[in-house]
Design a protein around this motif. Structure first.
Motif, PDB file in Angstrom:
ATOM      1  N   LYS A   1      33.980  -1.138  37.371  1.00 59.49           N
ATOM      2  CA  LYS A   1      33.333  -2.057  38.312  1.00 59.49           C
ATOM      3  C   LYS A   1      31.863  -1.566  39.004  1.00 59.49           C
ATOM      4  CE  LYS A   1      34.461  -3.871  42.905  1.00 59.49           C
ATOM      5  NZ  LYS A   1      35.712  -3.887  43.857  1.00 59.49           N
ATOM      6  N   LEU A   2      30.908  -2.310  38.920  1.00 60.89           N
ATOM      7  CA  LEU A   2      29.565  -1.839  39.473  1.00 60.89           C
ATOM      8  C   LEU A   2      29.814  -1.461  40.805  1.00 60.89           C
ATOM      9  CD1 LEU A   2      26.598  -1.414  38.948  1.00 60.89           C
ATOM     10  CD2 LEU A   2      26.223  -3.759  39.776  1.00 60.89           C
ATOM     11  N   ILE A   3      29.380  -0.264  41.390  1.00 60.74           N
ATOM     12  CA  ILE A   3      29.314   0.093  42.911  1.00 60.74           C
ATOM     13  C   ILE A   3      28.103  -0.061  43.486  1.00 60.74           C
ATOM     14  CG2 ILE A   3      29.729   1.786  44.454  1.00 60.74           C
ATOM     15  CD1 ILE A   3      31.568   3.064  42.118  1.00 60.74           C
ATOM     16  N   ARG A   4      26.853   0.270  42.599  1.00 65.59           N
ATOM     17  CA  ARG A   4      25.531   0.442  43.299  1.00 65.59           C
ATOM     18  C   ARG A   4      24.492   0.407  41.992  1.00 65.59           C
ATOM     19  NH1 ARG A   4      26.492   4.273  46.449  1.00 65.59           N
ATOM     20  NH2 ARG A   4      27.067   2.573  48.248  1.00 65.59           N
ATOM     21  N   SER A   5      23.541  -0.315  42.155  1.00 63.52           N
ATOM     22  CA  SER A   5      22.158  -0.317  41.291  1.00 63.52           C
ATOM     23  C   SER A   5      21.119   0.170  42.053  1.00 63.52           C
ATOM     24  CB  SER A   5      22.325  -1.461  40.327  1.00 63.52           C
ATOM     25  OG  SER A   5      21.167  -1.422  39.538  1.00 63.52           O
ATOM     26  N   VAL A   6      20.284   1.198  41.781  1.00 60.54           N
ATOM     27  CA  VAL A   6      19.027   1.275  42.406  1.00 60.54           C
ATOM     28  C   VAL A   6      17.939   1.492  41.324  1.00 60.54           C
ATOM     29  CG1 VAL A   6      20.148   2.598  44.364  1.00 60.54           C
ATOM     30  CG2 VAL A   6      19.331   3.949  42.175  1.00 60.54           C
ATOM     31  N   GLY A   7      16.692   1.167  41.817  1.00 59.19           N
ATOM     32  CA  GLY A   7      15.447   1.389  40.974  1.00 59.19           C
ATOM     33  C   GLY A   7      14.834  -0.078  40.710  1.00 59.19           C
ATOM     34  N   GLY A   8      13.800   0.247  39.564  1.00 63.24           N
ATOM     35  CA  GLY A   8      12.868  -0.919  39.430  1.00 63.24           C
ATOM     36  C   GLY A   8      11.567  -0.210  38.744  1.00 63.24           C
ATOM     37  N   GLU A   9      10.859  -0.919  38.059  1.00 63.70           N
ATOM     38  CA  GLU A   9       9.788  -0.354  37.486  1.00 63.70           C
ATOM     39  C   GLU A   9       8.814   0.009  38.413  1.00 63.70           C
ATOM     40  OE1 GLU A   9       6.347  -1.531  33.920  1.00 63.70           O
ATOM     41  OE2 GLU A   9       8.051  -2.625  34.337  1.00 63.70           O
TER      42      GLU A   9
END
Length: 422
Positions: free
Chosen positions: A244-252
């Protein structure tokens, strides 16, 4: 004459007083000895009584257990529940009765003059200057078993067919591999299928997860969390063990918590920080356990950071351009640089690595199709594998990890059987 009589009378009074004092203390001493004897005798009686009652209680419990076992066979479910309730009540009442008897038999009355402040008996304190070593020198990912590198390492098992389809248990360009050391489960980033697949320690397929994945490559596990880097998504995702996805961070980008083709990553057992190889920004970003920005590592040092491992007192970063291994202490001060190409071309294209309890480095060499082992001084102590599709051979080995039994697990990019155990 009168004065002589007075003197004799005074002397007699002094003698009599001394005699009375001696007699008083003699009687007191005899009384104390008698009291001591009575108390010691009572203590013996209490101990004997306690042992008898303990034996009686154990016998009662044993008898009740036998009765309950018999009841399990003979009574229906409703009667069994009622019997269990009655038996529990009997046990509780008996324990209360025996406890009350025991408690009442060991009450003593002490004269106030014998009371002592417990603080005067001394205490045990930890001095603020005391240096208390950590309970573990290494984080969970450093294994308790060190493989025997002196013997020829042969594969003990292989599995996971390489395939372009998305069938469970089949891999298409696998990259990262991590082991959850409490369960022994194996997590593999299945890059071109945009998912992570999970296998048991017996190599049986268990499940997969794929929420918000864009070419997953790096993976590490910290207790009950799974961290995955997305090379095309330029981000880091945090999942529960079940996916289960908890958190996603970032980007180019090249700012804080921005990435450009992130690769391997690892977590610190000392402070739960997450170290991410931000490959094409030529740095390692350090995030908190909630994936907030903490700091940077290796600015101006790295040209191609590919993988990182963190222990209690070291941070090791594999840079693939020289290639070499940068070694930092826990304060992120560079203390060594290992495994340069140098004489004998120890490594050609190192891609991922793991470390054992003795700080030996086990490294996959993507272009030389082998696995090399180095000690902590950077000396090559073992090498195995060659290019091929056979057992014990590699075709572009990539992810590598030690499990908690000392097996080396290697996942290969183009092998027919992608996963091999040594």
């Amino acid at each position: 004459m009168a004065s002589e009589a007075v003197n004799r009378n005074f002397i007699e009074q002094v003698k009599e007083s001394r005699k009375k004092i001696r007699d008083c203390f003699k009687r007191s001493h005899e009384a104390l000895q008698l009291r001591e004897s009575i108390l010691l005798s009572r203590i013996d009686e209490i101990e004997e009584d306690y042992n008898d009652k303990t034996q009686e209680m154990n016998s009662l419990v044993e008898a009740l257990n036998k009765e309950m076992a018999q009841a399990t066979v003979t009574l229906s479910a409703n009667k069994l529940a009622e019997a269990h309730k009655q038996i529990s009540s009997i046990i509780e009442n008996k324990i209360t009765e025996l406890t009350a008897d025991t408690d009442s038999s060991i009450k003593f009355e002490w004269n106030n003059q014998f009371e002592t402040d417990i603080g005067q008996l001394g205490s045990i304190m930890l001095n603020g200057q005391t240096n208390i070593p950590p309970t573990r020198t290494f984080p969970p990912q450093v294994k308790p078993v060190v493989p025997d590198y002196k013997v020829k390492l042969l594969p003990t098992a292989y599995c996971c067919k390489r395939s372009d389809n998305k069938a469970p248990g089949e891999l298409n360009v696998p990259r990262g591999i991590a082991v959850h050391y409490q369960t022994g489960n194996i997590y593999i980033t299945d890059r071109d299928n945009n998912r992570v697949q999970v296998f048991s320690s017996n190599r049986d397929y268990l499940f997969m997860f794929s929420e918000k994945m864009n070419k997953p490559v790096g993976i590490c596990i910290s207790q009950n969390k799974v961290f995955v880097t997305q090379v095309q998504g330029h981000c880091v995702n945090m999942y529960e063990l079940e996916g289960k996805l908890i958190r996603s961070v970032g980007g180019e980008g090249n700012g804080e918590v921005q990435f450009y083709h992130p690769q391997g990553l690892d977590t610190s057992d000392r402070n739960s920080n997450v170290y991410v190889c931000d490959r094409d920004n030529y740095r390692v970003q350090i995030l908190t356990e909630k994936l907030k920005f903490n700091s940077m590592l290796g600015i101006g040092l790295f040209n191609n950071p590919r993988d990182v491992k963190v222990t209690r007192d070291r941070v090791l970063v594999l840079d693939g351009s020289d290639p070499c291994m940068f070694v930092f202490n826990s304060d992120h001060v560079l203390i060594n640089r290992l495994i340069t190409r140098g004489i004998g071309k120890q490594t050609n294209n190192p891609i991922r690595f793991d470390i054992d309890r003795d700080y030996n480095i086990i490294m996959s060499d993507y272009s030389d199709h082998c696995v090399s082992v180095f000690n902590q001084e950077g000396e090559q102590i073992h090498k195995f594998g060659k290019k091929g599709q056979g057992i014990g051979e590699f075709y572009n080995p990539f992810g590598i990890v030690l499990d908690n039994t000392g097996h080396i697990i290697v996942v290969s990019d183009k092998n027919t059987n992608c996963l091999q155990f040594f």
